[in-house]
Design a protein around this motif. Structure first.
Motif, PDB file in Angstrom:
ATOM      1  N   TYR A 313      42.248  30.259  30.517  1.00  0.00           N
ATOM      2  CA  TYR A 313      42.268  30.662  31.924  1.00  0.00           C
ATOM      3  C   TYR A 313      41.189  31.704  32.189  1.00  0.00           C
ATOM      4  CZ  TYR A 313      44.037  32.313  36.410  1.00  0.00           C
ATOM      5  OH  TYR A 313      44.152  32.660  37.745  1.00  0.00           O
ATOM      6  N   SER A 314      40.295  31.407  33.150  1.00  0.00           N
ATOM      7  CA  SER A 314      39.110  32.249  33.364  1.00  0.00           C
ATOM      8  C   SER A 314      38.798  32.413  34.845  1.00  0.00           C
ATOM      9  CB  SER A 314      37.902  31.637  32.639  1.00  0.00           C
ATOM     10  OG  SER A 314      38.164  31.444  31.275  1.00  0.00           O
ATOM     11  N   ALA A 315      39.821  32.641  35.645  1.00  0.00           N
ATOM     12  CA  ALA A 315      39.586  32.859  37.076  1.00  0.00           C
ATOM     13  C   ALA A 315      38.582  33.993  37.261  1.00  0.00           C
ATOM     14  CB  ALA A 315      40.895  33.181  37.781  1.00  0.00           C
ATOM     15  N   CYS A 316      37.642  33.784  38.175  1.00  0.00           N
ATOM     16  CA  CYS A 316      36.476  34.651  38.308  1.00  0.00           C
ATOM     17  C   CYS A 316      36.837  36.014  38.906  1.00  0.00           C
ATOM     18  CB  CYS A 316      35.444  33.950  39.191  1.00  0.00           C
ATOM     19  SG  CYS A 316      34.001  34.937  39.581  1.00  0.00           S
ATOM     20  N   SER A 317      36.563  37.082  38.151  1.00  0.00           N
ATOM     21  CA  SER A 317      36.831  38.438  38.632  1.00  0.00           C
ATOM     22  C   SER A 317      35.793  38.882  39.659  1.00  0.00           C
ATOM     23  CB  SER A 317      36.863  39.425  37.467  1.00  0.00           C
ATOM     24  OG  SER A 317      35.644  39.411  36.748  1.00  0.00           O
ATOM     25  N   PHE A 318      34.538  38.443  39.523  1.00  0.00           N
ATOM     26  CA  PHE A 318      33.495  38.863  40.460  1.00  0.00           C
ATOM     27  C   PHE A 318      33.776  38.321  41.855  1.00  0.00           C
ATOM     28  CE2 PHE A 318      29.153  39.085  42.226  1.00  0.00           C
ATOM     29  CZ  PHE A 318      28.848  40.390  41.888  1.00  0.00           C
ATOM     30  N   GLU A 319      34.381  37.152  41.919  1.00  0.00           N
ATOM     31  CA  GLU A 319      34.759  36.588  43.211  1.00  0.00           C
ATOM     32  C   GLU A 319      35.765  37.495  43.911  1.00  0.00           C
ATOM     33  OE1 GLU A 319      35.869  32.425  45.280  1.00  0.00           O
ATOM     34  OE2 GLU A 319      35.774  32.520  43.113  1.00  0.00           O
ATOM     35  N   ARG A 320      36.701  38.047  43.160  1.00  0.00           N
ATOM     36  CA  ARG A 320      37.701  38.939  43.737  1.00  0.00           C
ATOM     37  C   ARG A 320      37.058  40.238  44.224  1.00  0.00           C
ATOM     38  NH1 ARG A 320      42.632  36.344  44.396  1.00  0.00           N
ATOM     39  NH2 ARG A 320      43.846  38.241  43.979  1.00  0.00           N
ATOM     40  N   ILE A 321      36.063  40.716  43.479  1.00  0.00           N
ATOM     41  CA  ILE A 321      35.422  41.983  43.825  1.00  0.00           C
ATOM     42  C   ILE A 321      34.571  41.851  45.079  1.00  0.00           C
ATOM     43  CG2 ILE A 321      33.740  43.704  43.047  1.00  0.00           C
ATOM     44  CD1 ILE A 321      34.612  42.984  40.161  1.00  0.00           C
ATOM     45  N   TYR A 322      33.871  40.721  45.195  1.00  0.00           N
ATOM     46  CA  TYR A 322      32.821  40.662  46.212  1.00  0.00           C
ATOM     47  C   TYR A 322      33.000  39.562  47.255  1.00  0.00           C
ATOM     48  CZ  TYR A 322      28.178  40.390  48.306  1.00  0.00           C
ATOM     49  OH  TYR A 322      27.151  40.346  49.182  1.00  0.00           O
ATOM     50  N   PHE A 323      33.325  38.317  46.828  1.00  0.00           N
ATOM     51  CA  PHE A 323      33.268  37.208  47.766  1.00  0.00           C
ATOM     52  C   PHE A 323      34.527  37.028  48.608  1.00  0.00           C
ATOM     53  CE2 PHE A 323      30.009  35.970  44.702  1.00  0.00           C
ATOM     54  CZ  PHE A 323      28.966  35.724  45.573  1.00  0.00           C
ATOM     55  N   SER A 324      35.684  37.251  48.017  1.00  0.00           N
ATOM     56  CA  SER A 324      36.938  36.929  48.691  1.00  0.00           C
ATOM     57  C   SER A 324      37.233  37.914  49.814  1.00  0.00           C
ATOM     58  CB  SER A 324      38.081  36.937  47.683  1.00  0.00           C
ATOM     59  OG  SER A 324      37.846  36.011  46.645  1.00  0.00           O
ATOM     60  N   ARG A 325      37.988  37.431  50.792  1.00  0.00           N
ATOM     61  CA  ARG A 325      38.327  38.265  51.949  1.00  0.00           C
ATOM     62  C   ARG A 325      39.304  39.354  51.534  1.00  0.00           C
ATOM     63  NH1 ARG A 325      37.135  36.028  56.955  1.00  0.00           N
ATOM     64  NH2 ARG A 325      38.845  37.095  57.966  1.00  0.00           N
ATOM     65  N   GLY A 326      38.975  40.582  51.894  1.00  0.00           N
ATOM     66  CA  GLY A 326      39.806  41.721  51.527  1.00  0.00           C
ATOM     67  C   GLY A 326      41.122  41.787  52.265  1.00  0.00           C
ATOM     68  N   SER A 327      41.351  40.890  53.234  1.00  0.00           N
ATOM     69  CA  SER A 327      42.617  40.890  53.961  1.00  0.00           C
ATOM     70  C   SER A 327      43.746  40.253  53.163  1.00  0.00           C
ATOM     71  CB  SER A 327      42.455  40.154  55.300  1.00  0.00           C
ATOM     72  OG  SER A 327      41.971  38.833  55.096  1.00  0.00           O
ATOM     73  N   ASP A 328      43.421  39.626  52.039  1.00  0.00           N
ATOM     74  CA  ASP A 328      44.460  39.087  51.170  1.00  0.00           C
ATOM     75  C   ASP A 328      45.234  40.246  50.552  1.00  0.00           C
ATOM     76  OD1 ASP A 328      45.234  36.438  49.422  1.00  0.00           O
ATOM     77  OD2 ASP A 328      45.307  38.258  48.207  1.00  0.00           O
ATOM     78  N   VAL A 329      46.564  40.125  50.513  1.00  0.00           N
ATOM     79  CA  VAL A 329      47.401  41.230  50.058  1.00  0.00           C
ATOM     80  C   VAL A 329      47.082  41.642  48.622  1.00  0.00           C
ATOM     81  CG1 VAL A 329      49.269  39.616  49.425  1.00  0.00           C
ATOM     82  CG2 VAL A 329      49.786  42.040  49.778  1.00  0.00           C
ATOM     83  N   ASP A 330      46.854  40.674  47.746  1.00  0.00           N
ATOM     84  CA  ASP A 330      46.569  41.001  46.344  1.00  0.00           C
ATOM     85  C   ASP A 330      45.157  41.544  46.169  1.00  0.00           C
ATOM     86  OD1 ASP A 330      49.092  40.253  45.505  1.00  0.00           O
ATOM     87  OD2 ASP A 330      48.513  38.173  45.155  1.00  0.00           O
ATOM     88  N   ILE A 331      44.191  40.946  46.874  1.00  0.00           N
ATOM     89  CA  ILE A 331      42.807  41.379  46.743  1.00  0.00           C
ATOM     90  C   ILE A 331      42.633  42.798  47.268  1.00  0.00           C
ATOM     91  CG2 ILE A 331      40.447  40.937  47.544  1.00  0.00           C
ATOM     92  CD1 ILE A 331      41.179  37.934  47.520  1.00  0.00           C
TER      93      ILE A 331
END
Length: 630
Positions: A313-331
């Protein structure tokens, strides 16, 4: 982020499960599905700045009438352009806007199955022909295939070779074209298998066509081709007969989420996008798991099928830091934690002098990490206040108590993102001078020569804007010390799974390590890494080793950070400059559910990643640092 990393792609899919007349009656429009697709795409606009496309499949179109509609456009205004074109086509078709049954048969884009895509090229290829969805045409509806996705395949050469070996003649080497032909061939074979079966059972031609359309096995179409895929991907597809699927890679590198009820099935790259578009709670949106495929058949029956067994399992951490919308509760929580974990390093850097330090952020993506950083500093300060009160005991006067309680972390909005200046008419030093004014500062927030200034960014990849603009403009406040903090670790290695970071020479951490090796008389390390990398260029990807890690091995993270600070500080800067990066340990503590960290660690989740970094280093050494290496 001070310098923009070109974005990943975004996907959106909508499957209506009721007749269009149902949505006309309940929601006042038979274009309900198209409207939801627009919302899903607009809410993911951050993912696609190069182009956008949409496609629609009509389940009830009559012979001699189109059953697949597609629109694509280039540019940052592509979403508005494609939906504007759709609106014009609808308005230019004479019809009764309340007659949903007629619309389902005849009106352009009034369908039941929709696909949307937002594209940013990570391959250097551009132009309308590279904008998804891709379409493979046929005279039988069940042989038509629409394809889009958020992916990069690292072994296009192998996939290309496999379909050529079958006798196909692909028209392009690009991974999306190759996948379209590969899956299109698998779709043809599934059609032929079902044709032979129903023909043997004695069905007539029309009955055979209907039976095929109602019984395509999407899982079987995907299973064999995907066995050789190496990369991070979410692949989405629709057949002309109305089947829809979304398939996530077995390591979960790229994300996909879905929502389903008795009216609609929705898929998108990000969870809060679905929450907003559908007005549902976080627990109602589910994540597609590694190796899983969401399938909705022509009859509107949805199921999840395991196409490939989950791997590391290798879900991308950089995506969470930069690309994904910060309105997600977990992000949102994760980004705050990234800031919080930096507090100990920052306190050490300022010698624990909170009274003479101002804390700010580089707008606007680092703001959430800034809140977390402040919370971490507040926690430290609360403990210090408590210790001082306990130490003083009953001898503490009211004035002394007020003085202790008045201590606080000083936070200001120091950096301001100014209007993007047009520098194309300037040359040389003039251009650099204009570039320095992309950001502005709030004057009077820092006591000159007395205060430290700490500014947090979400990532420092190239450092270009820091040197040309940020540090110069912050120095005008005359702080004693400028500390630039990155909420992510040092980006040391290129990506090959869908983010445009593929050239070694772009990374300031790599440049710093190379400079340190040369300064310390360790050129032999560089030469040896090149020799070993060059020697394995023709090996199968499974045998390639990431020797580039040896470039960084002699140094601590702090040594590399110090060199980066030196490289980013021009001669005219008067303040002392320090760079602090997040640690790998802090990253994994803050984002435990996304362990993919190859940008920072060099631990690629697939063999193709090792081949990519190997070739990237060889190309850098040979001066052929191309956009993407296979």
């Amino acid at each position: 982020m001070t310098e923009v990393i070109k974005h990943e792609c975004g996907i959106a899919m909508v499957r209506l499960l009721k007749p269009l007349a149902y949505y006309q009656q309940k929601y006042g429009s038979y274009m309900y599905g198209l409207n939801k697709l627009y919302l899903l795409m607009e809410k993911q606009h951050n993912r696609g700045q190069e182009g956008a496309g949409l496609a629609c499949v009509k389940l009830h179109a009559q012979p001699a009438e189109e059953f697949i509609y597609r629109e694509r456009a280039m540019g940052t205004g592509a979403i508005q352009a494609i939906f504007g074109n759709v609106r014009n086509q609808i308005q230019n078709t004479p019809h009764d806007p309340t007659d949903a049954e007629w619309a389902a048969l005849h009106l352009p884009f009034a369908g039941e199955v929709y696909m949307g895509h937002l594209r940013y090229s990570t391959t250097g290829r551009s132009g309308l022909s590279y904008v998804h969805p891709f379409l493979r045409r046929g005279n039988w509806r069940s042989r038509n295939l629409l394809l889009c996705g958020n992916f990069n395949m690292t072994n296009v050469d192998e996939i290309f070779g496999s379909i050529v070996a079958q006798g196909q003649h692909p028209r392009s080497y690009a991974d999306t074209f190759v996948l379209l032909e590969q899956l299109g061939h698998a779709l043809d074979r599934e059609n032929q298998r079902l044709y032979d079966r129903y023909k043997q059972e004695g069905l007539g031609d029309i009955e055979i066509t209907e039976a095929i359309e109602n019984n395509l096995n999407i899982a079987e179409i995907l299973k064999k081709p995907s066995r050789i895929w190496d990369g991070g991907y979410v692949i989405c597809g629709m057949t002309g007969s109305g089947d829809m699927f979304s398939f996530r890679d077995p390591r979960g590198i790229r994300p996909a989420f879905y929502y389903a009820d008795d009216e609609i099935v929705v898929v998108a790259s990000e969870r809060p996008v679905i929450q907003t578009a559908m007005n549902v709670q976080v627990e109602q949106v589910r994540e597609l798991q590694p190796g899983e495929c969401l399938v909705v058949n022509r009859r509107g029956e949805m199921h999840i099928e395991q196409i490939l067994q989950p791997l590391n399992y290798s879900a991308c951490s950089f995506e969470r830091i930069y690309f994904s919308r910060g309105s997600d509760v977990d992000i949102y929580r994760e980004r705050k934690e990234l800031g919080r974990y930096l507090a100990p390093q920052i306190l050490k850097s300022i010698n624990y002098d909170l009274e003479h330090t101002v804390f700010s952020f580089i707008p606007n993506t680092a703001e959430v990490a800034w809140y977390g950083m402040l919370e971490g500093l507040d926690s430290y300060l609360s403990e210090q206040k408590l210790a001082r009160i306990r130490q003083a005991g009953e001898h503490l006067t009211d004035e002394e108590l007020r003085q202790i309680l008045s201590l606080k972390v000083r936070s200001e909005k120091v950096a301001i993102k100014d209007i993007k200046l047009r520098t194309f008419i300037a040359e040389g030093d003039t251009r650099d001078d204009l570039a320095a004014h992309v950001y502005d500062i709030t004057y009077g927030t820092v006591a000159p020569g007395v205060d430290n200034l700490v500014v947090i960014d979400d990532s420092i990849v190239r450092g270009t804007t820091l040197r040309q603009s940020i540090i110069k403009i912050l120095d005008r406040l005359h702080p004693k010390k400028i500390i630039i903090v990155s909420s992510s670790p040092q980006v040391r290695f290129p990506d090959c799974y869908g983010i445009d970071m593929s050239r070694m020479g772009e990374f300031i951490a790599f440049k710093a390590a190379m400079e340190l090796l040369k300064e310390r008389g360790m050129q032999s390390v560089i030469d040896e890494v090149y020799r070993k990398s060059k020697a394995q260029q023709n090996l199968p990807k499974e045998e390639v080793v990431n020797y580039v890690k040896e470039i960084y091995a002699p140094f601590t993270q702090e040594e590399v950070s110090q060199k980066i600070a030196q490289m980013l500080t021009s001669d005219d800067i008067t303040a002392q400059v320090e760079i602090i990066y997040q640690t790998l340990e802090g990253l994994h503590q803050a984002i435990p559910g996304h362990p993919g960290d190859w940008y920072f660690s060099g631990n690629y989740p697939t063999p193709g990643g090792n081949r990519l970094v190997n070739n990237a280093f060889v190309n850098f050494m040979e001066g052929a640092d191309s956009k993407r290496q296979q």
